[in-house]
Design a protein around this motif. Structure first.
Motif, PDB file in Angstrom:
ATOM      1  N   MET A   1       0.849  -1.200   0.000  1.00 35.23           N
ATOM      2  CA  MET A   1       0.000   0.000   0.000  1.00 35.23           C
ATOM      3  C   MET A   1       0.887   1.252   0.000  1.00 35.23           C
ATOM      4  N   VAL A   2       0.515   2.164  -0.802  1.00 30.90           N
ATOM      5  CA  VAL A   2       1.296   3.402  -0.868  1.00 30.90           C
ATOM      6  C   VAL A   2       0.512   4.536  -0.218  1.00 30.90           C
ATOM      7  N   ILE A   3       1.128   5.142   0.734  1.00 31.33           N
ATOM      8  CA  ILE A   3       0.459   6.287   1.360  1.00 31.33           C
ATOM      9  C   ILE A   3       1.111   7.560   0.842  1.00 31.33           C
ATOM     10  N   ILE A   4       0.297   8.371   0.271  1.00 34.35           N
ATOM     11  CA  ILE A   4       0.837   9.648  -0.218  1.00 34.35           C
ATOM     12  C   ILE A   4       0.470  10.745   0.766  1.00 34.35           C
ATOM     13  N   THR A   5       1.481  11.311   1.315  1.00 35.03           N
ATOM     14  CA  THR A   5       1.227  12.400   2.249  1.00 35.03           C
ATOM     15  C   THR A   5       1.481  13.716   1.535  1.00 35.03           C
ATOM     16  N   GLN A   6       0.471  14.535   1.578  1.00 33.73           N
ATOM     17  CA  GLN A   6       0.634  15.834   0.929  1.00 33.73           C
ATOM     18  C   GLN A   6       1.152  16.841   1.955  1.00 33.73           C
ATOM     19  N   ILE A   7       2.305  17.360   1.690  1.00 31.03           N
ATOM     20  CA  ILE A   7       2.858  18.350   2.617  1.00 31.03           C
ATOM     21  C   ILE A   7       2.796  19.719   1.966  1.00 31.03           C
ATOM     22  N   LYS A   8       2.160  20.620   2.674  1.00 28.80           N
ATOM     23  CA  LYS A   8       2.038  21.982   2.152  1.00 28.80           C
ATOM     24  C   LYS A   8       3.299  22.757   2.545  1.00 28.80           C
ATOM     25  N   VAL A   9       4.050  23.149   1.563  1.00 27.78           N
ATOM     26  CA  VAL A   9       5.276  23.881   1.860  1.00 27.78           C
ATOM     27  C   VAL A   9       5.042  25.370   1.654  1.00 27.78           C
ATOM     28  N   THR A  10       5.208  26.116   2.700  1.00 29.54           N
ATOM     29  CA  THR A  10       5.096  27.563   2.568  1.00 29.54           C
ATOM     30  C   THR A  10       6.501  28.087   2.285  1.00 29.54           C
ATOM     31  N   LYS A  11       6.615  28.722   1.116  1.00 24.73           N
ATOM     32  CA  LYS A  11       7.941  29.247   0.789  1.00 24.73           C
ATOM     33  C   LYS A  11       8.252  30.425   1.705  1.00 24.73           C
ATOM     34  N   MET A  12       9.444  30.445   2.244  1.00 22.77           N
ATOM     35  CA  MET A  12       9.833  31.568   3.103  1.00 22.77           C
ATOM     36  C   MET A  12       9.821  32.851   2.268  1.00 22.77           C
ATOM     37  N   LEU A  13       9.108  33.825   2.742  1.00 26.41           N
ATOM     38  CA  LEU A  13       9.020  35.079   1.992  1.00 26.41           C
ATOM     39  C   LEU A  13      10.212  35.963   2.332  1.00 26.41           C
ATOM     40  N   ASN A  14      10.719  36.642   1.333  1.00 23.68           N
ATOM     41  CA  ASN A  14      11.803  37.593   1.571  1.00 23.68           C
ATOM     42  C   ASN A  14      11.182  38.990   1.694  1.00 23.68           C
ATOM     43  N   TYR A  15      10.996  39.407   2.921  1.00 27.39           N
ATOM     44  CA  TYR A  15      10.248  40.642   3.180  1.00 27.39           C
ATOM     45  C   TYR A  15      10.961  41.886   2.674  1.00 27.39           C
ATOM     46  N   LYS A  16      12.292  41.824   2.695  1.00 28.74           N
ATOM     47  CA  LYS A  16      13.059  42.974   2.221  1.00 28.74           C
ATOM     48  C   LYS A  16      12.830  43.159   0.717  1.00 28.74           C
ATOM     49  N   LYS A  17      12.909  42.048  -0.017  1.00 30.79           N
ATOM     50  CA  LYS A  17      12.703  42.097  -1.468  1.00 30.79           C
ATOM     51  C   LYS A  17      11.294  42.528  -1.828  1.00 30.79           C
ATOM     52  N   LEU A  18      10.342  42.135  -0.998  1.00 30.47           N
ATOM     53  CA  LEU A  18       8.940  42.479  -1.275  1.00 30.47           C
ATOM     54  C   LEU A  18       8.629  43.942  -0.984  1.00 30.47           C
ATOM     55  N   GLY A  19       9.589  44.643  -0.367  1.00 32.35           N
ATOM     56  CA  GLY A  19       9.341  46.038   0.018  1.00 32.35           C
ATOM     57  C   GLY A  19       8.344  46.113   1.160  1.00 32.35           C
ATOM     58  N   PHE A  20       8.382  45.111   2.043  1.00 26.67           N
ATOM     59  CA  PHE A  20       7.450  45.063   3.177  1.00 26.67           C
ATOM     60  C   PHE A  20       7.683  46.230   4.134  1.00 26.67           C
ATOM     61  N   LYS A  21       6.590  46.857   4.542  1.00 24.75           N
ATOM     62  CA  LYS A  21       6.645  47.943   5.527  1.00 24.75           C
ATOM     63  C   LYS A  21       5.462  47.768   6.466  1.00 24.75           C
ATOM     64  N   ALA A  22       5.702  47.942   7.730  1.00 31.13           N
ATOM     65  CA  ALA A  22       4.563  47.845   8.645  1.00 31.13           C
ATOM     66  C   ALA A  22       4.741  48.784   9.828  1.00 31.13           C
ATOM     67  N   GLY A  23       3.619  49.235  10.322  1.00 32.15           N
ATOM     68  CA  GLY A  23       3.614  50.059  11.531  1.00 32.15           C
ATOM     69  C   GLY A  23       2.509  49.551  12.437  1.00 32.15           C
ATOM     70  N   LEU A  24       2.632  49.888  13.712  1.00 28.76           N
ATOM     71  CA  LEU A  24       1.617  49.436  14.668  1.00 28.76           C
ATOM     72  C   LEU A  24       0.834  50.634  15.179  1.00 28.76           C
ATOM     73  N   GLU A  25      -0.417  50.384  15.527  1.00 31.64           N
ATOM     74  CA  GLU A  25      -1.180  51.386  16.246  1.00 31.64           C
ATOM     75  C   GLU A  25      -1.716  50.665  17.468  1.00 31.64           C
ATOM     76  N   ILE A  26      -1.318  51.145  18.630  1.00 32.81           N
ATOM     77  CA  ILE A  26      -1.700  50.458  19.861  1.00 32.81           C
ATOM     78  C   ILE A  26      -2.616  51.352  20.679  1.00 32.81           C
ATOM     79  N   HIS A  27      -3.730  50.780  21.114  1.00 31.09           N
ATOM     80  CA  HIS A  27      -4.663  51.516  21.979  1.00 31.09           C
ATOM     81  C   HIS A  27      -4.675  50.859  23.336  1.00 31.09           C
TER      82      HIS A  27
END
Ligand SMILES: [Zn+2]
Length: 480
Positions: free
Chosen positions: A1-27
């Motif tokens: 019997m063959v068991i096929i396991t599907q593994i979801k691979v999330t590719k590591m995102l390169n935030y610097k290359k994506l131009g990622f910017k974030a700020g927080l607003e805290i209340h």
């Protein structure tokens, strides 16, 4: 019997290359009376309101030419707002039937303390402004807000995160329900002092957002702020290159910040949206659309409150609270300890987790009482000043743990240790349930007219520290 396991691979995102910017607003809610009246800040009322006040949204004068707000007003004109009013935490100020009182000095002091801890520059004159709120969450149709400080910053492992502005404002009323064209708000929360801290988009990646929120949270909790669910709210503003800005609201748990941001960035890459939006953080880590991002908030001066001058003399009087550490917060969360006690445990360099492990029958709360509070009680009640050594604590805790001792017995042992008196462990043996039952029956037999409290007094005197007062009282009531 063959068991096929599907593994979801999330590719590591390169935030610097994506131009990622974030700020927080805290209340963050402050732990004081309300900001512009003397009502106490009581939250989460469970009982029925004393009054329900019905209002229609009123048009706000002097705002001609402001198309979008006007359109929204038009849209909301037909709504009826029901406000749940409570006598013990509301007055005419919340109903906008009475002008605001003088600003709450304690709240202002806490706001100044936090601003200084965030290395911000306090503004010389604080001007109270009105910010238009059209959803009915403020009875008056506006929220009072004031700039307290500018140009703050915090240090993080990935560089400085700037804090351009810190505001002190009024908390809004809490929405309870919407049925057709009727919206119900509860007024308990309205007017509680709320500190708004916005960071510059200096945040470099999802983990950095969590770290930044954590550092600001630690600073906030060093001052007199409210604790518990809903007392602090974090919003994240983020964008990547060629994508509009997204504002995500409703982060309940700091730990989930990185995951939710990661999912949101993946969504932006996949869906490529065109419009800036306000989105809600969902329990499954995705976000959902709430509304389009509004334009600049409409603000005009509050004429009922004079300017508040912040001079050097006032500033010099402000004492900065000691910063609590992550370690203390950790104990607080893990063992539900009182913040002050958690702080003292860390300050006294007590390895609390080891104690919890070594004395498994003693609850962490009781352990913290023995280690921190009971030595203080010895001083207050018996004028005994003594710094217990590790060995002495070990002796006390071993007895307490082996015999499931109650508080008075522990105090008794501590006194004996200080006075170097002999301790006989047999004295602290737990009394059996049957023995107490017999004793209570005897007392009742001798004097059947005794009140439960009097019986309690006799029993507790005999078995002080060896029995649980609540259990005894329940037993007395059962037997009488
Ligand atoms: Zn009030």
């Amino acid at each position: 019997m063959v068991i096929i396991t599907q593994i979801k691979v999330t590719k590591m995102l390169n935030y610097k290359k994506l131009g990622f910017k974030a700020g927080l607003e805290i209340h963050q809610q402050l732990d004081t009376k309300k900001l512009f009246c003397s009502c106490p800040s009581i939250l989460n009322k469970k009982e029925a309101p004393n009054l329900i006040v019905r209002r229609k949204l009123r048009a706000v004068a002097g705002l001609s030419g402001e198309k979008d707000i006007a359109a929204l007003h038009e849209q909301q004109k037909d709504l009826t707002f029901n406000y749940e009013f409570y006598h013990d935490c509301n007055c005419l100020v919340e109903l906008d039937e009475s002008p605001p009182e003088e600003i709450n000095k304690e709240a202002l002091k806490i706001a100044l303390q936090i601003s200084l801890l965030l290395k911000a520059k306090i503004v010389p004159k604080i001007k109270v402004m009105r910010k238009i709120v059209i959803d009915g969450s403020n009875v008056s149709g506006f929220q009072r807000t004031m700039l307290i400080a500018k140009n703050g910053k915090i240090k993080t492992s990935k560089g400085i995160v700037k804090i351009p502005a810190i505001f002190l404002e009024e908390e809004a009323a809490k929405k309870i329900k919407t049925v057709d064209k009727e919206v119900t708000y509860r007024l308990d929360r309205l007017g509680i002092p709320l500190l708004e801290i916005a960071t510059y988009p200096d945040i470099k990646d999802p983990e950095h957002a969590k770290e930044t929120a954590g550092i600001i949270g630690t600073i906030l909790r060093s001052a007199k702020v409210k604790r518990g669910i809903g007392s602090i709210r974090q919003d994240v503003n983020l964008s990547i290159r060629n994508s509009p800005r997204m504002e995500i609201k409703g982060f309940q748990d700091l730990k989930l910040i990185p995951k939710i941001i990661e999912c949101e960035v993946s969504r932006l890459l996949k869906e490529n949206p065109k419009q800036a939006e306000v989105r809600k953080a969902e329990p499954n880590l995705t976000t959902s659309f709430l509304r389009p991002l509004p334009g600049e908030a409409r603000i005009y001066p509050e004429t009922d409150i004079p300017e508040i001058k912040i001079d050097k003399k006032l500033l010099s009087k402000i004492k900065l609270p000691e910063l609590i550490t992550e370690k203390a917060l950790d104990l607080e969360r893990e063992f539900s300890l009182h913040p002050e006690i958690a702080k003292e445990i860390i300050e006294n360099k007590i390895d609390f987790k080891a104690f919890v492990k070594n004395y498994p029958r003693t609850s962490p709360k009781f352990l913290s009482q023995i280690l921190i509070e009971m030595p203080k009680e010895l001083k207050a009640r018996f004028n005994i000043i003594h710094k217990f050594t590790d060995m002495e604590f070990k002796e006390v805790l071993t007895l307490a743990d082996n015999h499931s001792l109650q508080k008075e017995a522990v105090i008794d042992i501590m006194i004996k240790i200080v006075k170097k008196q002999k301790i006989n462990p047999a004295d602290y043996k737990q009394v059996s349930f049957q023995e107490i039952e017999q004793e209570i029956k005897k007392v009742i037999q001798i004097n059947p007219s005794l009140q439960p409290n009097a019986i309690m007094g006799i029993i507790m005197k005999k078995y002080s520290g060896k029995i649980n007062p609540k259990e005894v009282f329940d037993l007395i009531k059962k037997l009488q």
